[in-house]
Motif scaffolding. Structure first.
Motif, PDB file in Angstrom:
ATOM      1  N   PRO A 159       0.746  -1.145   0.006  1.00 35.09           N
ATOM      2  CA  PRO A 159      -0.131  -0.017  -0.015  1.00 35.09           C
ATOM      3  C   PRO A 159       0.698   1.137   0.076  1.00 35.09           C
ATOM      4  CG  PRO A 159      -1.049  -1.674   1.380  1.00 35.09           C
ATOM      5  CD  PRO A 159       0.299  -2.177   1.063  1.00 35.09           C
ATOM      6  N   TYR A 160       2.047   1.078   0.614  1.00 35.96           N
ATOM      7  CA  TYR A 160       2.745   2.424   0.692  1.00 35.96           C
ATOM      8  C   TYR A 160       3.216   2.796  -0.880  1.00 35.96           C
ATOM      9  CZ  TYR A 160       7.240   4.886   0.943  1.00 35.96           C
ATOM     10  OH  TYR A 160       8.556   5.869   0.722  1.00 35.96           O
ATOM     11  N   VAL A 161       3.549   1.891  -1.541  1.00 32.97           N
ATOM     12  CA  VAL A 161       4.094   1.922  -3.081  1.00 32.97           C
ATOM     13  C   VAL A 161       2.814   2.549  -3.810  1.00 32.97           C
ATOM     14  CG1 VAL A 161       4.859   0.689  -4.953  1.00 32.97           C
ATOM     15  CG2 VAL A 161       5.943   0.101  -2.981  1.00 32.97           C
ATOM     16  N   SER A 162       1.638   1.746  -3.450  1.00 31.50           N
ATOM     17  CA  SER A 162       0.598   2.255  -4.376  1.00 31.50           C
ATOM     18  C   SER A 162       0.151   3.521  -4.073  1.00 31.50           C
ATOM     19  CB  SER A 162      -0.598   1.151  -3.722  1.00 31.50           C
ATOM     20  OG  SER A 162      -0.456  -0.332  -4.336  1.00 31.50           O
ATOM     21  N   MET A 163      -0.024   3.890  -2.915  1.00 31.34           N
ATOM     22  CA  MET A 163      -0.270   5.188  -2.483  1.00 31.34           C
ATOM     23  C   MET A 163       0.869   6.337  -2.990  1.00 31.34           C
ATOM     24  SD  MET A 163      -3.344   5.830  -0.983  1.00 31.34           S
ATOM     25  CE  MET A 163      -3.927   4.579  -2.353  1.00 31.34           C
ATOM     26  N   GLY A 164       2.131   5.924  -3.017  1.00 33.44           N
ATOM     27  CA  GLY A 164       3.152   6.810  -3.500  1.00 33.44           C
ATOM     28  C   GLY A 164       3.013   6.918  -5.174  1.00 33.44           C
ATOM     29  N   ILE A 165       2.519   5.991  -5.766  1.00 35.04           N
ATOM     30  CA  ILE A 165       2.024   6.280  -7.393  1.00 35.04           C
ATOM     31  C   ILE A 165       0.964   7.083  -7.284  1.00 35.04           C
ATOM     32  CG2 ILE A 165       1.625   5.030  -9.150  1.00 35.04           C
ATOM     33  CD1 ILE A 165       3.139   2.642  -8.301  1.00 35.04           C
ATOM     34  N   PHE A 166      -0.080   6.805  -6.684  1.00 36.11           N
ATOM     35  CA  PHE A 166      -1.435   7.529  -6.901  1.00 36.11           C
ATOM     36  C   PHE A 166      -1.000   8.999  -6.411  1.00 36.11           C
ATOM     37  CE2 PHE A 166      -4.690   9.443  -4.141  1.00 36.11           C
ATOM     38  CZ  PHE A 166      -6.006   9.191  -5.151  1.00 36.11           C
ATOM     39  N   TYR A 167      -0.390   9.220  -5.328  1.00 35.63           N
ATOM     40  CA  TYR A 167      -0.110  10.939  -4.753  1.00 35.63           C
ATOM     41  C   TYR A 167       0.512  11.542  -5.984  1.00 35.63           C
ATOM     42  CZ  TYR A 167      -2.983  10.668  -0.712  1.00 35.63           C
ATOM     43  OH  TYR A 167      -3.906  10.804   0.125  1.00 35.63           O
ATOM     44  N   ALA A 168       1.662  10.658  -6.546  1.00 33.52           N
ATOM     45  CA  ALA A 168       2.506  11.377  -7.681  1.00 33.52           C
ATOM     46  C   ALA A 168       1.461  11.611  -8.870  1.00 33.52           C
ATOM     47  CB  ALA A 168       3.581  10.182  -8.034  1.00 33.52           C
ATOM     48  N   ALA A 169       0.833  10.660  -9.231  1.00 32.31           N
ATOM     49  CA  ALA A 169      -0.174  10.870 -10.499  1.00 32.31           C
ATOM     50  C   ALA A 169      -1.221  11.959  -9.988  1.00 32.31           C
ATOM     51  CB  ALA A 169      -0.921   9.595 -10.641  1.00 32.31           C
ATOM     52  N   PHE A 170      -1.585  12.160  -8.896  1.00 28.16           N
ATOM     53  CA  PHE A 170      -2.247  13.125  -8.384  1.00 28.16           C
ATOM     54  C   PHE A 170      -1.958  14.682  -8.710  1.00 28.16           C
ATOM     55  CE2 PHE A 170      -4.417  15.640  -4.884  1.00 28.16           C
ATOM     56  CZ  PHE A 170      -5.454  16.131  -5.294  1.00 28.16           C
ATOM     57  N   GLU A 171      -0.637  14.458  -8.118  1.00 30.90           N
ATOM     58  CA  GLU A 171      -0.030  15.875  -8.252  1.00 30.90           C
ATOM     59  C   GLU A 171       0.312  16.302  -9.902  1.00 30.90           C
ATOM     60  OE1 GLU A 171       0.885  17.977  -6.062  1.00 30.90           O
ATOM     61  OE2 GLU A 171       0.136  16.897  -4.339  1.00 30.90           O
ATOM     62  N   ALA A 172       0.730  15.189 -10.443  1.00 33.49           N
ATOM     63  CA  ALA A 172       1.001  15.461 -12.039  1.00 33.49           C
ATOM     64  C   ALA A 172      -0.328  15.748 -12.638  1.00 33.49           C
ATOM     65  CB  ALA A 172       1.463  14.190 -12.692  1.00 33.49           C
ATOM     66  N   GLY A 173      -1.590  15.229 -12.264  1.00 28.60           N
ATOM     67  CA  GLY A 173      -2.783  15.504 -12.599  1.00 28.60           C
ATOM     68  C   GLY A 173      -3.280  17.156 -12.526  1.00 28.60           C
ATOM     69  N   ILE A 174      -2.803  17.683 -11.172  1.00 34.86           N
ATOM     70  CA  ILE A 174      -3.087  18.981 -11.059  1.00 34.86           C
ATOM     71  C   ILE A 174      -2.203  19.828 -11.722  1.00 34.86           C
ATOM     72  CG2 ILE A 174      -2.877  20.733  -9.184  1.00 34.86           C
ATOM     73  CD1 ILE A 174      -3.819  18.448  -7.109  1.00 34.86           C
ATOM     74  N   SER A 175      -1.012  19.610 -11.957  1.00 35.12           N
ATOM     75  CA  SER A 175      -0.235  20.404 -12.568  1.00 35.12           C
ATOM     76  C   SER A 175       0.018  20.290 -14.134  1.00 35.12           C
ATOM     77  CB  SER A 175       1.256  20.432 -11.973  1.00 35.12           C
ATOM     78  OG  SER A 175       1.678  19.011 -12.476  1.00 35.12           O
TER      79      SER A 175
END
Length: 364
Positions: free
Chosen positions: A86-102
């Motif tokens: 889950p740590y890896v999964s959420m790390g990918i998710f939050y990276a994608a989230f920040e990329a989506g915003i920017s």
């Protein structure tokens, strides 16, 4: 899990959620030193920081109680499966989230590297917890060789010295994440106290009951001292500072003692405790989402306090619902962790397999 830990885990989870709520709401309201309302929240804010030490305590208490000596085979494998994945999964998710915003692929790659390799998001706490799982594998040898008083005193001095050195030489104002946060030495006393409390849980409960007056005196004094020192910029903002240690331990002992008097934890408390890991992982995402949606609509019409509670309720409820729904998926446990056992399940498991291995009394 003993009943006290359901209460403590839910409390710690809600403290972290409120911490995020206050921080998120603060970005939408102008700071006013003349506002009594904001001053109250300003003093409450540091008191919520006992949550991180409390999670360290709960984690090791459970392990020490179940495995006072050598853990069984598969101990680390299960924790890798339901914590590190889950740590890896959420790390990918939050990276994608920040990329989506920017709207930038470069942001995704840089955030992904930061999240995965540097613990550059709030999930870094998983890396700290996992260090203590590794430490537990041989800590019992140290505990058996030395008196608890010596081990506890040593752990306290190591943690306090490490955090003071970090504040003096490595801390830089404004930094979001830093390597000195991660070593277990910055949290060692909480782990050590939890080891003895879990291994000798009945004696620990009796000890707290005998000395409840001292705890009742220590908690407000330590809390007041911490709140007084917190804004002085002597140490980094957050829970990684030496002046929180006494307050955090006092809060842990007080809440454990109060929870002892509860015959049966309320169902909502048990449910929050069961979902706490997933709530912790998803809360910042929902705070960001609700801030975007609600700030323009509600900030002009609500007080700071009401807006904070709206954010807290909406984000925590959404996190709980999301965790529950994701658990319905075949791989949901690898995204937000596994839902913990309920109170009745834990009681039945204890009756089937009573605790073994720990001697009746520790050496003093």
């Amino acid at each position: 899990m003993v009943k006290q830990l359901f209460v403590m885990r839910a409390f710690a989870c809600l403290c972290i959620a409120m911490y995020y709520a206050i921080g998120t709401a603060s970005s939408s309201y102008p700071l006013s030193i003349h506002s009594t309302e904001q001053r109250i929240w300003f003093y409450l804010f540091p008191l919520l920081l006992c949550a991180a030490p409390m999670f360290i305590f709960i984690s090791e208490f459970l392990v020490a109680r179940a495995y006072p000596d050598q853990p069984k085979k598969g101990f680390l494998v299960n924790r890798l499966r339901y914590m590190m994945i889950p740590y890896v999964s959420m790390g990918i998710f939050y990276a994608a989230f920040e990329a989506g915003i920017s709207r930038s692929l470069d942001i995704f790659t840089s955030k992904l590297w930061s999240n995965m390799m540097l613990g550059g998001f709030h999930g870094y706490f998983v890396l700290i917890i996992f260090q203590f799982y590794l430490l537990h594998l041989f800590f019992h040898k140290i505990a058996d060789a030395c008196k608890p008083v010596i081990v506890l005193a040593g752990a306290f001095l190591i943690q306090a010295a490490y955090l003071w050195l970090a504040a003096e030489f490595w801390y830089e104002p404004g930094q979001r994440f830093s390597f000195w946060w991660y070593p277990f030495t910055g949290w060692l006393f909480y782990f050590t106290a939890a080891y003895y409390a879990g291994r000798y849980d009945l004696q620990f409960e009796q000890l707290l009951s005998r000395h409840w007056k001292w705890i009742a005196v220590l908690l407000p004094i330590a809390g007041a001292m911490f709140v007084w020192l917190y804004p002085m910029n002597l140490f980094p903002l957050g829970s990684k500072r030496p002046d929180i240690i006494i307050y955090a331990i006092a809060a842990i002992c007080a809440l454990f003692l109060v929870a002892t008097k509860i015959k049966r934890p309320p169902k909502l408390i048990v449910w929050i405790s069961q979902l706490s890991f997933g709530i912790y992982l998803l809360n910042p995402f929902f705070y960001r989402c609700f801030e975007k949606v609600l700030s323009g609509l509600l900030v002009p019409h609500l007080s700071f306090s009401l807006y904070t509670f709206v954010l807290f309720g909406a984000s925590t409820s959404a996190s709980m619902l999301a965790v529950w729904l994701l658990q319905r998926l075949p791989l949901g446990s690898y995204l937000v962790g596994k839902i913990g056992k309920g109170f009745h399940e834990e009681r039945e498991a204890e009756l089937r397999s009573p605790k073994e291995g720990a001697p009746l009394t520790p050496r003093v």
